[in-house]
Design an enzyme around this catalytic site. Structure first.
Site, PDB file in Angstrom:
ATOM      1  N   HIS A 183      47.255  40.193  42.197  1.00 62.10           N
ATOM      2  CA  HIS A 183      46.691  40.784  40.966  1.00 62.10           C
ATOM      3  C   HIS A 183      45.192  41.040  41.030  1.00 62.10           C
ATOM      4  O   HIS A 183      44.629  41.620  40.107  1.00 62.10           O
ATOM      5  CB  HIS A 183      46.997  39.903  39.742  1.00 62.10           C
ATOM      6  CG  HIS A 183      46.134  38.678  39.676  1.00 62.10           C
ATOM      7  ND1 HIS A 183      46.373  37.569  40.439  1.00 62.10           N
ATOM      8  CD2 HIS A 183      45.029  38.413  38.955  1.00 62.10           C
ATOM      9  CE1 HIS A 183      45.456  36.663  40.187  1.00 62.10           C
ATOM     10  NE2 HIS A 183      44.623  37.139  39.298  1.00 62.10           N
TER      11      HIS A 183
HETATM   12  C1  UD1 Z   1      42.190  37.837  34.409  1.00 62.15           C
HETATM   13  C2  UD1 Z   1      41.009  37.125  35.071  1.00 62.15           C
HETATM   14  C3  UD1 Z   1      41.408  36.639  36.459  1.00 62.15           C
HETATM   15  C4  UD1 Z   1      42.674  35.814  36.399  1.00 62.15           C
HETATM   16  C5  UD1 Z   1      43.758  36.637  35.736  1.00 62.15           C
HETATM   17  C6  UD1 Z   1      45.071  35.915  35.651  1.00 62.15           C
HETATM   18  C7  UD1 Z   1      38.794  38.026  34.414  1.00 62.15           C
HETATM   19  C8  UD1 Z   1      37.625  38.796  34.896  1.00 62.15           C
HETATM   20  N1  UD1 Z   1      39.858  38.027  35.246  1.00 62.15           N
HETATM   21  O1  UD1 Z   1      42.457  39.004  35.179  1.00 62.15           O
HETATM   22  O2  UD1 Z   1      40.376  35.830  36.989  1.00 62.15           O
HETATM   23  O3  UD1 Z   1      43.056  35.437  37.711  1.00 62.15           O
HETATM   24  O4  UD1 Z   1      43.307  36.968  34.412  1.00 62.15           O
HETATM   25  O5  UD1 Z   1      46.055  36.773  35.179  1.00 62.15           O
HETATM   26  O6  UD1 Z   1      38.746  37.448  33.362  1.00 62.15           O
HETATM   27  N2  UD1 Z   1      47.385  42.967  30.556  1.00 62.15           N
HETATM   28  C9  UD1 Z   1      48.577  43.024  29.913  1.00 62.15           C
HETATM   29  N3  UD1 Z   1      48.951  41.972  29.146  1.00 62.15           N
HETATM   30  C10 UD1 Z   1      48.174  40.867  28.999  1.00 62.15           C
HETATM   31  C11 UD1 Z   1      46.929  40.829  29.640  1.00 62.15           C
HETATM   32  C12 UD1 Z   1      46.548  41.875  30.426  1.00 62.15           C
HETATM   33  O7  UD1 Z   1      49.314  43.977  30.016  1.00 62.15           O
HETATM   34  O8  UD1 Z   1      48.592  39.941  28.304  1.00 62.15           O
HETATM   35  C13 UD1 Z   1      46.987  44.098  31.414  1.00 62.15           C
HETATM   36  C14 UD1 Z   1      46.115  45.077  30.698  1.00 62.15           C
HETATM   37  O9  UD1 Z   1      46.452  46.339  31.162  1.00 62.15           O
HETATM   38  C15 UD1 Z   1      44.737  44.712  31.163  1.00 62.15           C
HETATM   39  C16 UD1 Z   1      45.002  44.232  32.579  1.00 62.15           C
HETATM   40  O10 UD1 Z   1      46.284  43.601  32.533  1.00 62.15           O
HETATM   41  O11 UD1 Z   1      43.854  45.764  31.104  1.00 62.15           O
HETATM   42  C17 UD1 Z   1      44.012  43.246  33.068  1.00 62.15           C
HETATM   43  O12 UD1 Z   1      43.901  42.153  32.166  1.00 62.15           O
HETATM   44  P1  UD1 Z   1      42.530  41.321  32.091  1.00 62.15           P
HETATM   45  O13 UD1 Z   1      42.661  40.139  31.230  1.00 62.15           O
HETATM   46  O14 UD1 Z   1      41.410  42.232  31.829  1.00 62.15           O
HETATM   47  O15 UD1 Z   1      42.331  40.818  33.575  1.00 62.15           O
HETATM   48  P2  UD1 Z   1      43.355  40.200  34.611  1.00 62.15           P
HETATM   49  O16 UD1 Z   1      43.531  41.170  35.713  1.00 62.15           O
HETATM   50  O17 UD1 Z   1      44.586  39.623  33.985  1.00 62.15           O
END
Ligand code: UD1
Length: 385
Positions: A221
């Site tokens: 991820h």
């Molecule tokens: C975040 C953390 C990362 C951690 C990861 C675990 C930061 C910078 N990164 O990354 O360190 O390892 O969480 O998962 O804080 N999304 C969904 N549903 C959700 C959450 C996210 O669909 O419940 C999708 C959205 O499209 C979003 C993307 O995932 O834009 C990324 O989510 P985000 O929380 O920004 O970062 P992660 O890649 O999950």
């Protein structure tokens, strides 16, 4: 509203994203069991919100429902961080906490620590001092900045102390306590969901089950691995070829799922030897990891969990902020090249892979140690106010 008396000012505990929950759950439990620690108020920023990334894990970890949810949702780093800060500030004003406890390295960690420090509220960082030395990682920026503004820094491995000292942080703010993730792993291990149940739920029945006697688990991820077509395509090709050696179970993070669809790469994971699953619960992941022949991942937490489980881990990154998992544990840094991934997997399949040993203080009692230390620290501060 007047501020509560200083001796009952709550401890504001922050979670935002999936890897925070397995750290916060044992800490909240240990603080609740120590009558010298002020009451905890659990704040969820809402960074992760999908039920599979959120409510299911709360349930699995027996983490109480958040007292407050800021419901920030997704956004660019700037938007998400700013939105958390805007919504967290009035919470600090209303709660007048004795301190703010933050864990890990996600955007919620940095955003809430910035709000607290500017209001003269002590910041307590759990899992401080880890460094990948790769500033292109958003988490590395969050780690460096959070540690700079934290009053109390609890570390999971001894290398963290040297990293913090190099950045000018006083020794007396740094405390080696061990690893909260391992508290969760040891307390919930017996409740892990058996792989047979998971396979059954995924529609693998009868004769098809035989193929899954031995399997690898893959999670990917990190933005550096999944956001760029030129990186993701060869990585998935390597995994497809790896699945010829060992069938693979791949719980897909929403970010990775979305990018596979966007780049039109679904064919690369459409194989009878690759089982693609949605994000899994905590107990399901424990079941999968503990029965796996090998885990291939770019996650930070999984490098630690596999070390604690004694399961070989191949990390699909060029660096790790958790060097103890390589030095003492079961982790091998493999990088992202097709050749290295296939060679490392073949080596595990021939030799059984690294077995490692359990690092110091990864003993399931880190929550207790933090609660005891924090109680004394808060009382000491109170006496001087
Ligand atoms: C975040 C953390 C990362 C951690 C990861 C675990 C930061 C910078 N990164 O990354 O360190 O390892 O969480 O998962 O804080 N999304 C969904 N549903 C959700 C959450 C996210 O669909 O419940 C999708 C959205 O499209 C979003 C993307 O995932 O834009 C990324 O989510 P985000 O929380 O920004 O970062 P992660 O890649 O999950």
């Amino acid at each position: 509203m007047g501020a509560p008396p200083s001796d009952v000012r709550p401890v504001l505990c922050i979670v935002g994203a999936r890897p925070n929950y397995m750290k916060m759950a044992p800490l909240i439990r240990a603080m609740g069991a120590n009558s010298d620690v002020p009451p905890a108020v659990l704040v969820h920023t809402g960074q992760h919100y999908d039920p599979s990334m959120n409510a299911k894990l709360f349930e699995d970890l027996q983490l109480p429902a958040p007292d407050l949810n800021l419901e920030v949702g997704s956004g660019t780093h700037a938007v998400q961080t700013a939105e958390i800060m805007k919504r967290f500030e009035p919470v600090v004003d209303a709660q007048q906490p004795s301190c703010v406890v933050i864990v890990g390295d996600v955007n919620s960690t940095l955003a809430c620590s910035l709000v607290a420090v500017k209001k003269n509220v002590p910041v307590v960082h759990v899992e401080a001092g880890l460094r990948s030395f790769d500033r292109s990682m958003p988490e590395e920026i969050n780690r460096v900045l959070t540690d700079q503004i934290s009053d109390l820094l609890y570390t999971t491995e001894r290398s963290a102390h040297a990293n913090l000292a190099r950045e000018g942080i006083d020794d007396d703010r740094i405390h080696f306590v061990g690893n909260l993730m391992i508290d969760s792993l040891l307390s919930h291990g017996p409740r892990a969901v058996p792989v047979a149940t998971l396979l059954e739920q995924a529609g693998v029945h009868g004769e098809a089950l035989a193929k899954w006697q031995r399997f690898g688990v893959v999670t990917l991820h990190r933005p550096s691995n999944v956001d760029d077509l030129a990186v993701l395509r060869p990585l998935l090709r390597a995994l497809r070829d790896a699945s010829e050696l060992l069938p693979l179970v791949c719980p897909l993070h929403p970010r990775t799922r979305a990018n596979i669809d966007k780049f039109g790469l679904s064919d690369l994971v459409a194989s009878p030897r690759i089982l693609v699953l949605p994000p899994q619960g905590y107990l399901e992941m424990l079941g999968l990891m503990s029965s796996a022949t090998v885990v291939m991942t770019d996650s930070g937490g999984i490098q630690e969990e596999t070390t604690a489980l004694g399961v070989p881990c191949l990390t699909l990154r060029e660096n790790t902020e958790r060097p103890i998992t390589v030095e003492q544990g079961t982790n091998t840094l493999v990088g992202r090249s097709h050749e290295h991934i296939l060679a490392a997997l073949s080596e595990v399949l021939t030799s059984g892979g690294k077995r490692g040993r359990i690092p110091e203080l990864w003993d399931g009692r880190t929550g207790e140690r933090i609660a005891a230390h924090l109680a004394g620290w808060l009382q000491g501060r109170h006496a001087h106010v």
